[in-house]
Each structure stands twice: as structure tokens, then as C-alpha cells.
Design an enzyme around this catalytic site. Structure first.
Site, PDB file in Angstrom:
ATOM      1  N   THR A  72       0.960  -1.256   0.000  1.00 17.00           N
ATOM      2  CA  THR A  72      -0.073  -0.026  -0.027  1.00 17.00           C
ATOM      3  C   THR A  72       0.799   1.321   0.090  1.00 17.00           C
ATOM      4  OG1 THR A  72      -1.623   1.249   1.462  1.00 17.00           O
ATOM      5  CG2 THR A  72       0.055  -0.297   2.477  1.00 17.00           C
ATOM      6  N   ASP A  73       0.193   2.249  -0.235  1.00 14.56           N
ATOM      7  CA  ASP A  73       0.968   3.740  -0.246  1.00 14.56           C
ATOM      8  C   ASP A  73       1.024   4.154   0.886  1.00 14.56           C
ATOM      9  OD1 ASP A  73      -1.699   4.280  -0.051  1.00 14.56           O
ATOM     10  OD2 ASP A  73      -1.721   5.759  -1.750  1.00 14.56           O
ATOM     11  N   GLU A  74       0.130   3.538   1.994  1.00 17.78           N
ATOM     12  CA  GLU A  74       0.053   3.953   3.277  1.00 17.78           C
ATOM     13  C   GLU A  74       1.494   3.911   3.918  1.00 17.78           C
ATOM     14  OE1 GLU A  74      -3.225   3.446   5.619  1.00 17.78           O
ATOM     15  OE2 GLU A  74      -4.883   3.493   4.149  1.00 17.78           O
ATOM     16  N   TYR A 117      -2.035  -0.535  10.928  1.00 19.29           N
ATOM     17  CA  TYR A 117      -2.175  -1.284   9.654  1.00 19.29           C
ATOM     18  C   TYR A 117      -0.970  -0.984   8.838  1.00 19.29           C
ATOM     19  CZ  TYR A 117      -3.477  -1.499   4.543  1.00 19.29           C
ATOM     20  OH  TYR A 117      -3.377  -2.120   3.237  1.00 19.29           O
ATOM     21  N   LYS A 157       2.101  -3.332   7.526  1.00 21.19           N
ATOM     22  CA  LYS A 157       2.353  -3.518   5.895  1.00 21.19           C
ATOM     23  C   LYS A 157       3.944  -3.169   5.528  1.00 21.19           C
ATOM     24  CE  LYS A 157       0.045  -4.752   2.973  1.00 21.19           C
ATOM     25  NZ  LYS A 157      -0.276  -5.844   2.363  1.00 21.19           N
TER      26      LYS A 157
END
Ligand code: NAD
Ligand code: DAU
Length: 354
Positions: free
Chosen positions: A135-137, A160, A164
Site C-alpha cells: 500500500t501507499d500508506e 495497519y 504493511k
């Protein structure tokens, strides 16, 4: 890539990916032997997302219910199906749940990825590729300007995104230390069919359709970069086939929107498709609610590398993608109603104390 293991194939993106591989990717019978979906079927996993696939592709699609944290079970599946390629989606994926109950995120996203890597290290001689879907998060939050590139330092905000980020580091470390052939993709927000309605877009579609209140966190000014799910799936498949081993590719829609504008767009489309009987506007259902703790302000992906090296471009605009998505939810009341029983309702009730 003859025998492909897809983890989390019964979830939102995983199911779209399995369907894309079998139905739209141009993969022909002679190109592959089997696609094996390993999924624990948590609250987010839904066998219905792949209804009809086994029958349509006899001897090509297999489902194995198992936990990626169970190394023995994964090892057995890899041996039995002679797996040579993995595309790893399985994860706990919802930021708000990671804030409320982080435990499962650490287990599945970190321990689960570690287990998969260990199994693949054991079978390294026969493994062609480990593709890790991320993810870009992991990059944290942007201010008003700038973009996430593949060089942006990791700075995750939620349990989260931290989990990741840890899994990305493990995948990279296994490439550098053990020479495992890996690719990693970091994608922005997806939307489309089969998304569990805890996420913003399907939640708003269903609530707006049923004339329920539309919860918008804070002032609704947070920005996300939206991508239709099939464009994500196509990018992953391109990276798996043509991406450089050991490399990371950002994937994004170049489609930055404030949350409040996403919500208003859904309202406007639904007002046209299914006007309210009292002639009112669905926008009036919007309620600004308590903000998410650690809420990242803005995500925006620079996907120049993917565009220039692999020639990827999204097919859908937000306009076309959101109409397709709304239409899909309206045309699948059976799926919607079954998903909304049980775990879904209890999560929504816990959120808003209704
Ligand atoms: P999802 O929550 O819809 O699906 C996750 C799937 O993983 C479910 O089928 C679930 O049953 C399965 N799963 C969970 N724990 C498992 C375990 N221990 N063992 C086996 N299976 C397990 O998630 P999604 O939105 O489809 O996301 C898929 C992947 O893509 C995730 O890795 C996520 O981080 C990443 N991603 C998502 C988005 C997005 O916008 N949704 C964007 C970028 C990246
Ligand atoms: O950027 C990629 C990520 O996108 C993925 O890695 C995650 O798995 C995926 O869940 C998604 O994370 P977000 O937190 O951005 O998605 P979500 O749909 O939960 O929220 C989108 C935005 O809308 C976010 O700014 C929070 C806000 N929001 C969300 C919900 C559920 C609301 O305002 N109201 C809501 O009810």
C-alpha cells in the site's frame, strides 16, 4: 509462471485479480496449469466473490482454506500444487479496525508474510517469483504538495500501515539476503465490485441507497488517490511478468479527490439513478463525525516508473469507474444482503453506537 498461488483471493482485490487472470489477462490454457487461492475466510473473505469460477475453469482454479500464519499448511499446499509463483494479497486491510484491534494485523500482515517467505525460501530452487501486494500508506502522509515515489522514506501512521511496512521490509530483506526473486507494488486506494462495505466508497453507496446517514471523518478534507480495482490487477500482472526482480513499483490513479467530494459524487449519481421518493437530495444525509486518530491528510502516487518502464496506464477514470461500481452494488442485492448480516452489522454498530 505455471502454478500460481494467490493469497487472500477471496477478498476484494484478490477476487478481482483471480477473475482478471482467468477471464481478462490473456492468459491461455497452454500458459499455466493452475491458480490456487489460499484464504482463511476471515470476515473480509467471501467465497461468493469467486462464484462460478471453479465451474467455468475446471481443473484450473483451486481453493484452499488455510491461514498464512500456518507454515505447515502453506508448505503442504505449495508442495501439493507444485507452486512456482506467488501473488500475496492476504492481509488485515482496514485502518479503523487496526486502530481498534491491532493484534490480527501484526499476526497476519507480519507473521503471515514471514511464514510465506520462509516456505518459499525452502522451495527456492523451484520458485520463480514472490510478488508482494502493498500500500501507499507505508509512506505516511503528504502535505498539500508533492508525491510518493519509490524513494520516499517509510513513515507509517496506523498499526495497519506499520504492519504493511514491516512486511515490505521483510520481502526486500529476503531478496537481498537469500536472493529470493521478488517484486513489490505499493498502490493507492482501490474501489470497485466485491469491496467489503466497511471502506468509504461501498459504505457510502449502501448507506446512501438506503437513505441512512453518511459518516464523513473530520471535515472531509483528507485526500485519497483513487484507482479502479481492475487497473490495479492489470498493473500487478504486468509487474509480475515484466518488472525487474528486487524492485518496487508504485501504482496510482493520478486521481486525487477530497473525501467530501467522493461522497457528494456518489450522492449525485444515486440521485439520478434512484431519485428519493420525497424529492430530496442524498447530500443532506452527510454527517461530519469524529476524526480517525492519526488520520493521514493526503496520499498521491507518482507512478512514472510503472508508466515508463512497463507502459501501464489506467483504463478507467473516476467518472467511469464509480458509475460501474455503483451499478454493481445496485445489481447485486443478494451479495450485499448476505455480506451485511453478522460481522458487518456488529462492526458498524460498534463504530457508531447505534
Ligand atoms: P480484503 O480485506 O478485502 O481481503 C483480505 C483477504 O485476506 C480476505 O479474503 C481474508 O479472508 C484474507 N485473509 C486475512 N487474513 C488471512 C490469513 N491469516 N490467512 C489467509 N487469508 C487471510 O483486502 P483488500 O482490500 O482486497 O486488500 C488486499 C491486499 O491489497 C492487502 O494486502 C492490502 O494491504 C493491499 N492493498 C489494498 C488496497 C485497497 O484500497 N483496498 C490498496 C493498496 C493495497
Ligand atoms: O491507500 C491504500 C489504502 O486504502 C489501503 O492500503 C487500505 O487497505 C484501504 O483500506 C484504504 O485505506 P483508507 O483508510 O484510505 O480507506 P478507507 O476507505 O477506510 O477511507 C478512505 C478515506 O475516507 C479516509 O480518509 C477515511 C475516510 N472515511 C472512511 C470511512 C470508512 C470517512 O470519512 N468515513 C468513513 O466512514
Amino acid at each position: 509462471m505455471k502454478n500460481i498461488l494467490v493469497t487472500g483471493g477471496s477478498g476484494f482485490i484478490g477476487a478481482n485479480f483471480v477473475r482478471y487472470l482467468l477471464e481478462d489477462s490473456g492468459l491461455r490454457d497452454k500458459d499455466y496449469n493452475r491458480i490456487v487461492n489460499i484464504d482463511l475466510l476471515t470476515y473480509a473473505g467471501n467465497p461468493e466473490n469467486l462464484d462460478g469460477v471453479k465451474e467455468k475453469f475446471p481443473g484450473r482454479y483451486f481453493f484452499e482454506q488455510a491461514d498464512i500464519c500456518d507454515a505447515k499448511a502453506v508448505d503442504d499446499i505449495v508442495i501439493r500444487h507444485q507452486i512456482d509463483t506467488i501473488c500475496h494479497f492476504a492481509a488485515e486491510s482496514h485502518v479503523d479496525r487496526s486502530i481498534a484491534e491491532p493484534d490480527a494485523f501484526i499476526n497476519t500482515n507480519i507473521r503471515g508474510t514471514f511464514n510465506l517467505l520462509e516456505v518459499f525460501r525452502k522451495h527456492q530452487d523451484t520458485i520463480e517469483l514472490f510478488h508482494h501486494v502493498s500500500t501507499d500508506e507505508v509512506y505516511g502522509s503528504l502535505g498539500a504538495k508533492g508525491y510518493f515515489t519509490e524513494q520516499t522514506p517509510y513513515d507509517p501512521s496506523s498499526p495497519y500501515s506499520a504492519s504493511k511496512a514491516a512486511s515490505d521490509h521483510l520481502v526486500r530483506a529476503y531478496h537481498r539476503t537469500y536472493g529470493l526473486p521478488v517484486t513489490i507494488s505499493n498502490c493507492s486506494n482501490n474501489y470497485g465490485p466485491y469491496q467489503f462495505p466497511e471502506k468509504l466508497i461501498p459504505l457510502i453507496i449502501l448507506n446512501a441507497f438506503e437513505e441512512k446517514t453518511l459518516p464523513v471523518y473530520g471535515k472531509g478534507i483528507n485526500i485519497r488517490d483513487w484507482l479502479y480495482v481492475t487497473d490495479h490487477c492489470r498493473a500487478i500482472w504486468m509487474i509480475m511478468n515484466h518488472g525487474k526482480r528486487g524492485e518496487t513499483y508504485n501504482i496510482g490513479g493520478r486521481c486525487e479527490l477530497k473525501n467530501i467530494d467522493v461522497v457528494k459524487t456518489v450522492c449525485n449519481i444515486l440521485d439520478k439513478m434512484k431519485p428519493l421518493t420525497n424529492g430530496g437530495l442524498r447530500q443532506d444525509l452527510i454527517r461530519f463525525v469524529k476524526d480517525r486518530p492519526g488520520h493521514d491528510l493526503r496520499y498521491a502516487i507518482d507512478c512514472t516508473k510503472l508508466e515508463n518502464e512497463l507502459g501501464w496506464k489506467p483504463v478507467e477514470t473516476f467518472e467511469t469507474g464509480i458509475k460501474k461500481t455503483i451499478t454493481w452494488y445496485l445489481e447485486n442485492p443478494g451479495w450485499v444482503n448476505r455480506v451485511k448480516t453478522g460481522e458487518y452489522q456488529s462492526w458498524i454498530d460498534r463504530q457508531y453506537d447505534v
